[in-house]
Design an enzyme around this catalytic site. Structure first.
Site, PDB file in Angstrom:
ATOM      1  N   TYR A 199      -5.979   6.613   4.358  1.00 53.35           N
ATOM      2  CA  TYR A 199      -6.170   5.557   3.368  1.00 53.35           C
ATOM      3  C   TYR A 199      -5.432   4.274   3.766  1.00 53.35           C
ATOM      4  CZ  TYR A 199      -5.327   2.575  -0.514  1.00 53.35           C
ATOM      5  OH  TYR A 199      -5.229   1.448  -1.272  1.00 53.35           O
TER       6      TYR A 199
ATOM      7  N   GLU B 139       0.828  -1.209   0.000  1.00 58.04           N
ATOM      8  CA  GLU B 139       0.000   0.000   0.000  1.00 58.04           C
ATOM      9  C   GLU B 139       0.862   1.260   0.000  1.00 58.04           C
ATOM     10  OE1 GLU B 139      -3.006   0.234  -0.637  1.00 58.04           O
ATOM     11  OE2 GLU B 139      -3.664  -1.828  -0.428  1.00 58.04           O
TER      12      GLU B 139
ATOM     13  N   ASP C  67      -9.412   5.713  -2.033  1.00 61.29           N
ATOM     14  CA  ASP C  67      -8.322   6.344  -2.776  1.00 61.29           C
ATOM     15  C   ASP C  67      -8.938   7.156  -3.923  1.00 61.29           C
ATOM     16  OD1 ASP C  67      -9.093   4.480  -4.632  1.00 61.29           O
ATOM     17  OD2 ASP C  67      -7.090   3.650  -4.969  1.00 61.29           O
TER      18      ASP C  67
END
Ligand code: SF4
Length: 299
Positions: free
Chosen positions: A120, A37, A138
């Site tokens: 996020y 991520e 996102d």
């Protein structure tokens, strides 16, 4: 019979169409998902895959990275761009070791408290690593929700609390199904509901999409100008880091002076690297990657 929900339509599509990305495979742990991520935030998938594999081969657990130097993290980051992420990821690994015994925490507030982990990333790890129900928002998800629910062509530049609320309202109640739907929303925005050429004719939610129903045309041309790189401080920083990454000893300033002719811009870029914790001065006139050797004596 009740109509399938928005999340059901997208999740069914995802089950048949998801890209085979290595961090989505069974058995991939929370640390590997966290690393993916962070890398994916500003770097395309195709460049992340080999870097992610190399990173985890070297540092399979947070404790492995925490025991290494920031300099080695910067070296391994290579040319993924925005290398501050490498230093923050190492700081994150140190915090995971110190606060959580080397295990990536599963509670959202603990994830949010980790260095370099924002709104996020924390929710993405909680959802994709631990199967929890959180809105994972996102740019791609914001665009999908904005179009399909609000009927507007594009979301604004930054995630707002309202985006989290709007996305959460679309998630199934059951946590595992919600986590799957979150992955599916992201994938739909990445490969079907793209910024400039949404493929509405093949979209699984075409029949319920507010933007499609409004009959508006798909936008054409770039939404924003591509970011210039040549001649920017980013380019100069990259050139300076390139020299320092290859070095096995502190690099004299005269050597760094050779990478860029403009003295003012080069000095500014070097100062920025020092301010960002990527580079440190050694003595009066040499530099090295952060932590790339014994501590520098304080005068
Ligand atoms: S129908 Fe078109 S605009 Fe609506 S979500 Fe699908 S791709 Fe996006």
């Amino acid at each position: 019979m009740t109509e399938p929900t928005f999340a059901t339509l997208v999740s069914r599509w995802y089950a048949r169409n998801a890209r085979d990305l290595p961090w989505r495979r069974p058995g991939v742990g929370p640390w590997a998902i966290l690393v993916s991520e962070v890398m994916l935030q500003q770097t395309p998938v195709v460049r992340v895959v080999p870097a992610w594999e190399a990173w985890l081969a070297r540092w399979p657990e947070p404790a492995d990275l925490a025991a290494d130097t920031p300099a080695e993290a910067i070296r391994m980051w290579g040319r993924l761009g925005y290398p501050r992420r490498a230093v923050r990821l190492r700081e994150c690994a140190v915090a995971i070791v110190e606060r959580h015994g080397g295990r990536v925490p599963d509670r959202l507030e603990q994830l949010l408290a980790l260095p370099g982990v924002g709104t996020y990333t924390a929710r993405a790890v909680a959802a994709f690593a631990y199967g929890q129900r959180h809105p994972v928002v996102d740019t791609n998800v914001r665009r999908v929700v904005c179009r399909a629910v609000a009927g507007e062509p594009d979301a604004g530049p930054a995630t707002r609390p309202a985006d989290l609320v709007a996305t959460e309202e679309l998630l199934p109640v059951e946590p595992a199904a919600a986590a799957l739907a979150s992955a599916a929303f992201m994938e739909l925005g990445a490969v079907v509901c793209t910024a400039r050429s949404p493929r509405c004719a093949t979209c699984p939610v075409e029949s319920v999409c507010a933007w499609r129903a409004s009959g508006q045309e798909a936008p054409t041309g770039p939404t924003r100008r591509p970011q210039r790189y040549a001649g920017t401080d980013r380019q100069v920083r990259g050139l300076l880091l390139g020299v320092l990454r290859e070095a096995t000893a502190p690099v004299p300033r005269q050597r760094l002076d050779q990478v860029w002719a403009d003295d003012v811009q080069r000095s500014r870029a070097l100062a920025g690297l020092v301010d960002d914790g990527l580079v440190e001065p050694v003595g009066e006139a040499s530099f090295r990657l952060a932590g790339d050797g014994p501590p520098v004596p304080v005068p």
